[in-house]
Design a protein around this motif. Structure first.
Motif, PDB file in Angstrom:
ATOM      1  N   UNK A  36      10.213  11.350  -1.840  1.00 50.93           N
ATOM      2  CA  UNK A  36       9.158  11.235  -0.838  1.00 50.93           C
ATOM      3  C   UNK A  36       9.754  11.045   0.550  1.00 50.93           C
ATOM      4  N   UNK A  37       9.054  11.521   1.563  1.00 54.38           N
ATOM      5  CA  UNK A  37       9.514  11.304   2.933  1.00 54.38           C
ATOM      6  C   UNK A  37       9.442   9.829   3.312  1.00 54.38           C
ATOM      7  N   UNK A  38       8.379   9.146   2.879  1.00 55.20           N
ATOM      8  CA  UNK A  38       8.153   7.744   3.222  1.00 55.20           C
ATOM      9  C   UNK A  38       8.035   6.919   1.948  1.00 55.20           C
ATOM     10  N   UNK A  39       8.055   5.628   2.101  1.00 58.59           N
ATOM     11  CA  UNK A  39       7.854   4.755   0.952  1.00 58.59           C
ATOM     12  C   UNK A  39       6.442   4.954   0.391  1.00 58.59           C
ATOM     13  N   UNK A  40       6.255   4.746  -0.908  1.00 57.86           N
ATOM     14  CA  UNK A  40       4.936   4.987  -1.505  1.00 57.86           C
ATOM     15  C   UNK A  40       3.815   4.195  -0.848  1.00 57.86           C
ATOM     16  N   UNK A  41       4.117   2.973  -0.397  1.00 58.17           N
ATOM     17  CA  UNK A  41       3.083   2.162   0.233  1.00 58.17           C
ATOM     18  C   UNK A  41       2.496   2.803   1.476  1.00 58.17           C
ATOM     19  N   UNK A  42       3.301   3.572   2.210  1.00 55.06           N
ATOM     20  CA  UNK A  42       2.792   4.229   3.416  1.00 55.06           C
ATOM     21  C   UNK A  42       1.722   5.268   3.084  1.00 55.06           C
ATOM     22  N   UNK A  43       1.889   5.963   1.957  1.00 50.93           N
ATOM     23  CA  UNK A  43       0.871   6.934   1.548  1.00 50.93           C
ATOM     24  C   UNK A  43      -0.441   6.219   1.211  1.00 50.93           C
ATOM     25  N   UNK A  44      -0.311   5.045   0.593  1.00 53.98           N
ATOM     26  CA  UNK A  44      -1.511   4.271   0.320  1.00 53.98           C
ATOM     27  C   UNK A  44      -2.187   3.785   1.582  1.00 53.98           C
ATOM     28  N   UNK A  45      -1.405   3.245   2.515  1.00 50.53           N
ATOM     29  CA  UNK A  45      -1.996   2.762   3.765  1.00 50.53           C
ATOM     30  C   UNK A  45      -2.573   3.900   4.588  1.00 50.53           C
ATOM     31  N   UNK A  46      -1.986   5.080   4.488  1.00 44.09           N
ATOM     32  CA  UNK A  46      -2.562   6.231   5.187  1.00 44.09           C
ATOM     33  C   UNK A  46      -3.953   6.545   4.650  1.00 44.09           C
TER      34      UNK A  46
END
Length: 486
Positions: A36-46
């Protein structure tokens, strides 16, 4: 659907957006977050951000605009024939709001069914009598036109709330779907979240600035309306304060300004020496153990509600000053006086002076003290000739900020100084301040088109300019004489 229910739905969708956004990102890389480009948590916060923020923004905007729009829409339905003799448009709208709120409250607590509340449009006397008996704010003296307007007010409010709820929920669902479908291993979720947070911080800054501007402009517009009906020379230079809602009022502000400055001066004469000496002792003489106990205890004074200070002035300080000073000296017979309010207010603002001065004195470099001691100066000489001069700009700023706090106080003056608008040098006479009269002029069902009500905005603007000037003066002094040390 109420605003609280809409907020709950949006928050639930935001939580689902976080969960599904994070799960989708991990599922697309088969559980390997390194792809992933970012940590999984960032996708959730997005996902949570796109779901909640646009919807909540629309909801907040509607809650601010709703009262204005509905009030204007219903207000256009008020004809001249509906306004009783001696009343005004604003008083009629006040009755409309009161009746509408009474009906809504009765329906909400189960006292009245919704169909019974709607029956008031037809003026059913049985329902009106029942509401009156139950203590709801609708009596037999309420005109039929007012109940009709109240129903229109209720229906427009309900329709607006339903429309708002639908738009907000649909917007949240759209943001939810967009964020989840946009999720991919190559998507820069961290950049998106950080950009969203940046916009949120900018919005918070704009809200703070816009709030200040709104306060100023609201006072300016109402003050301009006041000066269209009342001479500004009589207001600023008049020596008589005698409002009369039947007309022929004398609205000179000089007695109020005199009482404000007189009480504030006595408060500063109490707070500045005590607060400054306390700060000097705690920073220069007290042991760390004593300081750790004394400083929080002094700051507790700032957390006591002002109404408690007012009761202390009314029950204890006022009678004591009357019995031991005013009556024996022949200076007065009342426990409500300038001295009473000034002493109690001075006690209240001691923490403002002591805490700020203590922090400023502690900021003076120890090297200056050591140099003074090396030249043979004593501790008291070092404090007088080195520490205080170095910290003086900050101390002056602290005093001026405390003065602004004293000028804006209300409850202590109401209970400790009385409500008499007069100009007198006797500190044991009852006087009043600008803030007290602002409250009194806006209390009750008042006509907001009358100069006796609009004068409160002129007084408020005057007080705002006065305190703003003190704050600006404090900043100028601090910046001009501030010493910067390495």
């Amino acid at each position: 659907m109420t605003a609280a229910n809409v907020l709950l739905v949006v928050l639930i969708l935001a939580a689902l957006g976080y969960i599904l956004g994070r799960r989708r990102a991990l599922r697309l890389v088969k559980g390997d977050p390194r792809k992933l480009h970012s940590l999984p948590g960032y996708y959730g916060w997005n996902g949570a951000m796109f779901t909640a923020l646009p919807a909540l923004f629309v909801m907040v905007v509607w809650l601010f605009l709703r009262p204005v729009l509905i009030e204007r829409s219903v207000g256009e339905m008020v004809s001249d024939a509906m306004i009783p003799e001696g009343s005004s448009h604003s008083l009629v709208m006040s009755d409309v709001r009161r009746v509408a709120e009474g009906l809504d409250r009765a329906v909400a607590n189960g006292t009245l069914r919704a169909d019974e509340a709607d029956a008031l449009v037809d003026g059913l006397s049985a329902v009106r009598d029942r509401l009156t008996a139950l203590g709801i704010a609708i009596g037999s003296n309420v005109p039929e036109e007012t109940t009709t307007l109240a129903q229109a007010f209720r229906h427009k409010t309900a329709a607006g709330n339903t429309t708002m709820a639908g738009i907000v929920v649909l917007l949240a669902l759209a943001g939810f779907g967009y964020a989840v479908l946009r999720t991919s291993p190559e998507f820069r979720a961290r950049n998106s979240v950080e950009q969203g947070l940046k916009l949120l911080l900018i919005l918070c800054s704009v809200i703070a600035i816009a709030t200040t501007a709104g306060i100023v402009f609201s006072m300016l517009f109402e003050t301009a309306n006041f000066f269209k009906q009342y001479s500004w020379t009589e207001f600023f230079f008049g020596t008589t304060w005698s409002p009369n809602f039947r007309g022929n009022s004398d609205l000179g502000m000089l007695p109020l300004l005199w009482g404000t400055l007189y009480i504030s001066l006595i408060a500063l004469l109490v707070a500045v020496p005590i607060g400054l000496f306390a700060a000097i002792y705690m920073s220069e003489y007290a042991s760390p153990k004593f300081r750790s106990v004394a400083k929080p205890l002094i700051e507790v004074l700032a957390g006591i509600p002002t109404i408690v200070y007012g009761l202390f002035a009314l029950v204890t300080v006022g009678p004591m000053l009357r019995d031991y000073f005013a009556q024996p000296l022949g200076l007065g017979e009342s426990g409500s006086s300038v001295m009473t309010a000034g002493l109690v207010m001075g006690i209240m603002i001691i923490p403002f002076v002591s805490s700020l001065s203590d922090d400023i004195i502690n900021a003076v470099p120890q090297s200056l003290r050591d140099g003074s001691f090396g030249l043979g100066a004593t501790s008291s000489e070092t404090i007088r000739q080195v520490v205080i001069p170095a910290a003086l700009p900050g101390i002056v700023g602290a005093v001026l900020l405390a003065a602004s706090r004293a000028i804006g106080e209300t409850m202590i003056v109401v209970l400790g100084a009385g409500a008499a608008a007069r100009m007198d040098l006797n500190p044991f006479e009852a006087m009043t301040t600008i803030t007290v009269k602002i409250v009194s002029q806006l209390t009750g069902d008042t006509d907001f088109a009358a100069p006796e009500t609009l004068v409160a905005f002129a007084l408020g603007l005057t007080l705002f300019v006065l305190t703003l000037g003190l704050n600006v003066l404090a900043l100028v002094i601090v910046r001009k004489y501030r010493e910067q040390y390495e």
